[in-house]
Motif scaffolding. Structure first.
Motif, PDB file in Angstrom:
ATOM      1  N   ILE A   1      40.234  29.427  30.020  1.00  0.00           N
ATOM      2  CA  ILE A   1      39.731  30.565  30.797  1.00  0.00           C
ATOM      3  C   ILE A   1      38.490  30.167  31.592  1.00  0.00           C
ATOM      4  O   ILE A   1      38.381  30.461  32.778  1.00  0.00           O
ATOM      5  CB  ILE A   1      39.431  31.766  29.873  1.00  0.00           C
ATOM      6  CG1 ILE A   1      40.737  32.361  29.337  1.00  0.00           C
ATOM      7  CG2 ILE A   1      38.617  32.833  30.603  1.00  0.00           C
ATOM      8  CD1 ILE A   1      40.557  33.331  28.181  1.00  0.00           C
ATOM      9  N   PHE A   2      37.553  29.485  30.925  1.00  0.00           N
ATOM     10  CA  PHE A   2      36.282  29.172  31.573  1.00  0.00           C
ATOM     11  C   PHE A   2      36.346  27.972  32.515  1.00  0.00           C
ATOM     12  O   PHE A   2      35.691  27.964  33.547  1.00  0.00           O
ATOM     13  CB  PHE A   2      35.181  28.965  30.534  1.00  0.00           C
ATOM     14  CG  PHE A   2      34.788  30.229  29.839  1.00  0.00           C
ATOM     15  CD1 PHE A   2      34.293  31.311  30.559  1.00  0.00           C
ATOM     16  CD2 PHE A   2      34.929  30.358  28.481  1.00  0.00           C
ATOM     17  CE1 PHE A   2      33.933  32.489  29.928  1.00  0.00           C
ATOM     18  CE2 PHE A   2      34.574  31.531  27.828  1.00  0.00           C
ATOM     19  CZ  PHE A   2      34.080  32.596  28.559  1.00  0.00           C
ATOM     20  N   SER A   3      37.129  26.954  32.177  1.00  0.00           N
ATOM     21  CA  SER A   3      37.168  25.754  33.017  1.00  0.00           C
ATOM     22  C   SER A   3      38.376  25.719  33.942  1.00  0.00           C
ATOM     23  O   SER A   3      38.313  25.100  34.998  1.00  0.00           O
ATOM     24  CB  SER A   3      37.166  24.498  32.142  1.00  0.00           C
ATOM     25  OG  SER A   3      38.432  24.298  31.544  1.00  0.00           O
ATOM     26  N   GLY A   4      39.477  26.315  33.508  1.00  0.00           N
ATOM     27  CA  GLY A   4      40.707  26.261  34.291  1.00  0.00           C
ATOM     28  C   GLY A   4      41.405  24.914  34.194  1.00  0.00           C
ATOM     29  O   GLY A   4      42.439  24.703  34.817  1.00  0.00           O
ATOM     30  N   ASN A   5      40.869  23.998  33.398  1.00  0.00           N
ATOM     31  CA  ASN A   5      41.442  22.661  33.247  1.00  0.00           C
ATOM     32  C   ASN A   5      42.323  22.629  32.003  1.00  0.00           C
ATOM     33  O   ASN A   5      41.825  22.575  30.880  1.00  0.00           O
ATOM     34  CB  ASN A   5      40.321  21.627  33.156  1.00  0.00           C
ATOM     35  CG  ASN A   5      40.823  20.220  33.204  1.00  0.00           C
ATOM     36  OD1 ASN A   5      41.947  19.925  32.813  1.00  0.00           O
ATOM     37  ND2 ASN A   5      39.968  19.324  33.681  1.00  0.00           N
ATOM     38  N   GLU A   6      43.622  22.641  32.224  1.00  0.00           N
ATOM     39  CA  GLU A   6      44.578  22.710  31.114  1.00  0.00           C
ATOM     40  C   GLU A   6      44.531  21.457  30.240  1.00  0.00           C
ATOM     41  O   GLU A   6      44.546  21.547  29.009  1.00  0.00           O
ATOM     42  CB  GLU A   6      45.981  22.912  31.679  1.00  0.00           C
ATOM     43  CG  GLU A   6      47.017  23.235  30.643  1.00  0.00           C
ATOM     44  CD  GLU A   6      48.373  23.511  31.259  1.00  0.00           C
ATOM     45  OE1 GLU A   6      49.114  24.296  30.647  1.00  0.00           O
ATOM     46  OE2 GLU A   6      48.700  22.943  32.319  1.00  0.00           O
ATOM     47  N   ILE A   7      44.447  20.290  30.851  1.00  0.00           N
ATOM     48  CA  ILE A   7      44.434  19.029  30.107  1.00  0.00           C
ATOM     49  C   ILE A   7      43.196  18.940  29.221  1.00  0.00           C
ATOM     50  O   ILE A   7      43.290  18.600  28.039  1.00  0.00           O
ATOM     51  CB  ILE A   7      44.508  17.820  31.074  1.00  0.00           C
ATOM     52  CG1 ILE A   7      45.782  17.872  31.917  1.00  0.00           C
ATOM     53  CG2 ILE A   7      44.394  16.509  30.324  1.00  0.00           C
ATOM     54  CD1 ILE A   7      47.068  17.813  31.146  1.00  0.00           C
TER      55      ILE A   7
END
Length: 150
Positions: A53-59
């Protein structure tokens, strides 16, 4: 993140905890480890979702969530004097990218090969990131806590 966001994370924690407990029971994990491995799974999924949610970085989110499972599993293994897999295997279940596997197979059946390759490679990469984080912590734990011969 508003109140609904926090309630959503609590809701997801509860369901991950319950699903992991049932999985651990199904896999005949020792009774005294079920609650703790379920807690590890719930917390790791909340970490994953919050980072997503906060970073948007799935990996990155998968990596940190799996890293938490591995560190907590190694710690629990020392406390309970059991193999770390007793805690790591059930704890990682909520992070397994099953939806990605499902979607990639659907695209393969539909003969949409470009979408299959896109989703499939992303899912494969996520699986590799999870495996790498668990293996890294396991290797580091073996150096920090070497096996003693009796």
């Amino acid at each position: 993140m508003g109140l609904n966001g926090y309630l959503g994370l609590i809701y997801e924690f509860v369901f991950c905890f319950a699903a992991t407990a049932f999985f651990a029971i199904l896999m005949r994990a020792p009774d005294k480890t079920i609650i703790f491995s379920s807690f590890i799974a719930g917390v790791s999924y909340v970490i994953f979702r919050a980072l997503l949610i906060f970073s948007g970085n799935e990996i990155l989110s998968y990596f940190v969530g799996a890293l938490f499972v591995a560190v907590a599993g190694e710690t629990a293994a020392r406390v309970f004097k059991m193999p770390s897999t007793v805690f790591v295997l059930p704890g990682i279940i909520p992070l397994v990218p099953g939806v990605g596997l499902y979607k990639s197979m659907i695209e393969l059946v539909r003969e949409n090969y470009s979408e299959f390759l896109k989703i499939g490679s992303q899912t494969l990469f996520i699986s590799a990131v999870i495996a790498i984080s668990i293996a890294t912590v396991n290797i580091l734990a073996r150096f920090v806590f070497p096996q003693r011969n009796h």
